[in-house]
Design an enzyme around this catalytic site. Structure first.
Site, PDB file in Angstrom:
ATOM      1  N   LYS A 161       0.852  -1.188   0.000  1.00  0.00           N
ATOM      2  CA  LYS A 161       0.000   0.000   0.000  1.00  0.00           C
ATOM      3  C   LYS A 161       0.885   1.235   0.000  1.00  0.00           C
ATOM      4  O   LYS A 161       1.696   1.423   0.910  1.00  0.00           O
ATOM      5  CB  LYS A 161      -0.915   0.003   1.223  1.00  0.00           C
ATOM      6  CG  LYS A 161      -1.866   1.186   1.284  1.00  0.00           C
ATOM      7  CD  LYS A 161      -2.775   1.089   2.502  1.00  0.00           C
ATOM      8  CE  LYS A 161      -3.725   2.286   2.584  1.00  0.00           C
ATOM      9  NZ  LYS A 161      -4.616   2.196   3.762  1.00  0.00           N
TER      10      LYS A 161
ATOM     11  N   ASP B 126     -13.896   3.723   9.419  1.00  0.00           N
ATOM     12  CA  ASP B 126     -14.061   3.898   7.971  1.00  0.00           C
ATOM     13  C   ASP B 126     -14.414   2.579   7.282  1.00  0.00           C
ATOM     14  O   ASP B 126     -13.749   2.174   6.317  1.00  0.00           O
ATOM     15  CB  ASP B 126     -12.773   4.474   7.380  1.00  0.00           C
ATOM     16  CG  ASP B 126     -12.980   5.087   6.004  1.00  0.00           C
ATOM     17  OD1 ASP B 126     -14.143   5.413   5.677  1.00  0.00           O
ATOM     18  OD2 ASP B 126     -11.999   5.233   5.256  1.00  0.00           O
TER      19      ASP B 126
END
Length: 592
Positions: free
Chosen positions: A239, A372
């Site tokens: 990532k 989230d």
């Protein structure tokens, strides 16, 4: 055709503020013709030039086209005539993204369009009024979507959150913003290579035997590449943060603040500054991938201690502030119904698993809340090795976590027990304790926290939300409740806003599964966690009164235990009853 006035300005940065001030003064000295349009356009003209002043370039060329027509006909396209030449020596590179500066004006235009339309349709019949208001919402939502996509970065993240706020925004807005969950920018391989050199001092090839140049997924803040670790040969997901964020985030946060401040100035009833404050607090955490790695491993350890937990969190190999190397675990979207049905994965069990995971995060003593959990951060994969449930739930993106104070957790549990029991007096009491909600504000808060019409909250919140109820809520937003709710959300504690956000996202995920049982089972799971939380508080209270062997304390513990066991037994029996009806192919239970 409307009259057109085109004016070219070539001004130094010292003159920009003066120019904006001149137009602002004109807005109040102009003698307006029939509908006061000169006043409105001079005010827009001042805002437009003031936006340019924010970046303070050494030289600008502003090209304006002003159309004398009704304010409701203004659009974001109208403002796209703002053009800039390449700045002279000494100017900052942010000038290249001049369109971003118009975000606040775009928000103002959307709000103005809605306000004007609402005023124009006052005397029309209900059917026409409803049709025109929905059309106006759709136009404004489409325009705002284009602005968010154009600017990318944190504005896409803002749109992702707005897409789940169906208790706050009309359906035209939330449905229009759904594509933002998957439509995100992609950074070039060369930019990623340069970032590796800056952050690690070594090229990508030093860390990996193989590294796929094209990302397998992209989000608003980062993208993911597949790679093979050098030496071990382990397949990993890398990532990487979008390199441009390092430069743009400070400006984007400032512009978000300017957007909501401008909106509040001209339309005080749309006070969304609380949202920009929350973004300023949470975004630095989300951009720290080293912190994300620590959050992931902490949550992984917590759920590893829970028997039969279906949650899988990829392990972390190593991390830097803008780079995170994780175990590669692939899955399908939670709302991929074709995949679920073709692999005999029970949608109701998936919904129940989500309910257990996020209730554990809210009410678990040593767990933190993942704030989230939208559709892009969750996936599912088949796992035939499990005896009862044949799937795993995979949770990604652990950048934003918050600790819930134990007092807030306990009061929140009591609030939900009151909601489930339709105890309005208890709801009002604990809403005041949790968020400082007054009796006048309570109906709005109850609808916001449950996503339901207030009548359903006071009767049976566990029933399935009908399309008619959704239309009622959407219509109420259009008739003025929206402004009250925006003001209300600006007053509640920040941690309650994050819990509401998590509730919104998980509720949307659950509705996208189209389960047979609806929300009934999930409310049973919620009630179990709430009753457990209240029981632990009662036990702690008894222990704080002295020795547990005192007769009064023994009786207190016994009473708390009996109350807890009674609730647990009732919930367990009812859950088995629902399971039996499903296995026997009886019609689902729609309410308790």
């Amino acid at each position: 055709m409307p009259e057109t006035l085109r004016v070219n300005y070539s001004v130094s940065s010292k003159d920009v503020l003066c120019l904006a001030t001149t137009h602002w003064s004109k807005a109040w000295t102009y003698r307006p013709h029939s509908r006061g349009l000169s006043h409105e356009f001079e005010r827009m003209r001042a805002l437009k030039i003031a936006a340019a002043f924010v970046i303070k370039p050494s030289r600008l060329q502003l090209d304006h086209s002003y159309y004398y027509r009704r304010p409701k006909r203004l659009s974001l396209k109208w403002f796209s005539t703002f053009n800039s030449t390449k700045a002279a020596e000494g100017s900052i590179p942010w000038l290249k993204r001049h369109r971003t500066l118009l975000l606040s004006i775009g928000a103002l235009t959307a709000a103005g369009s809605l306000a004007t339309t609402r005023n124009d349709i006052k005397h029309e019949d209900e059917k026409t009024r409803d049709s025109r208001m929905k059309a106006c919402h759709q136009r404004c939502a489409d325009r705002t979507l284009r602005v968010l996509e154009k600017n990318g970065s944190i504005f896409i993240k803002l749109g992702q959150h707005l897409s789940s706020m169906n208790y706050l925004l009309p359906l035209q807005w939330t449905q229009t913003f759904i594509p933002l969950q998957d439509k995100c920018p992609v950074s070039s391989y060369e930019a990623i290579e340069q970032m590796f050199m800056e952050d690690t001092g070594q090229p990508i090839a030093f860390h990996f035997d193989e590294f796929e140049r094209e990302p397998v997924g992209a989000a608003s803040l980062a993208q993911v590449h597949l790679a093979t670790m050098r030496g071990s040969g382990a397949k990993v997901a890398v990532k990487v943060q979008h390199p441009a964020l390092k430069e743009w985030v400070p400006l984007d946060l400032a512009l978000t603040r300017l957007t909501f401040a401008t909106l509040k100035y001209f339309f005080p009833e749309y006070d969304l500054e609380w949202l920009s404050r929350e973004m300023e607090l949470s975004l630095p955490q989300e951009l720290d991938f080293a912190l994300e790695g620590r959050n992931a491993m902490e949550t992984k350890r917590h759920f590893a201690l829970i028997p039969d937990s279906l949650l899988i969190i990829p392990g972390v190999h190593w991390s830097r502030k803008r780079i995170l190397v994780m175990e590669y675990i692939a899955g399908h979207r939670m709302d991929d119904l074709v995949y679920l049905d073709s692999n005999n994965i029970d949608r109701d069990e998936v919904s129940a698993a989500l309910a257990r995971i996020f209730n554990e995060m809210i009410f678990g003593d040593t767990c933190r809340l993942h704030c989230d959990p939208h559709g892009g951060n969750l996936s599912i994969r088949k796992n035939d090795q499990r005896q009862r449930n044949n799937f795993d739930v995979i949770l990604y993106d652990h950048g934003l976590y918050r600790d819930i104070p134990i007092k807030t957790r306990r009061e929140y549990a009591k609030l939900w027990l009151s909601v489930i029991n339709a105890d309005e007096q208890g709801m009002r009491k604990y809403a005041r304790a949790v968020a400082g909600i007054s009796d006048e504000q309570f109906p709005l808060f109850a609808s916001a926290i449950t996503g339901r019409d207030y009548e359903a909250v006071t009767t049976s919140v566990v029933s399935t939300r009908s399309e008619e109820e959704k239309e009622v809520i959407s219509g109420a937003m259009g008739e003025g409740m929206l402004q009250q709710l925006v003001q209300l959300l600006g007053q509640v504690p920040r941690i309650i806003l994050l819990i509401l956000k998590t509730n919104d996202l998980t509720r949307n995920l659950d509705e996208s599964l189209h389960t047979r049982e609806g929300p009934v089972r999930n409310f049973l799971i919620l009630a179990r966690y709430c009753s457990r939380t209240v029981f632990r508080e009662q036990v702690e209270s008894v222990r704080n009164n002295g020795s547990v062997w005192w007769p009064s304390n023994i009786l207190g513990l016994l009473a708390a235990w009996v109350s807890y066991v009674r609730v647990e037994a009732k919930l367990s029996l009812y859950e088995w009853y629902i399971h039996f009806r499903r296995v026997a192919h009886f019609s689902p239970v729609v309410s308790i």
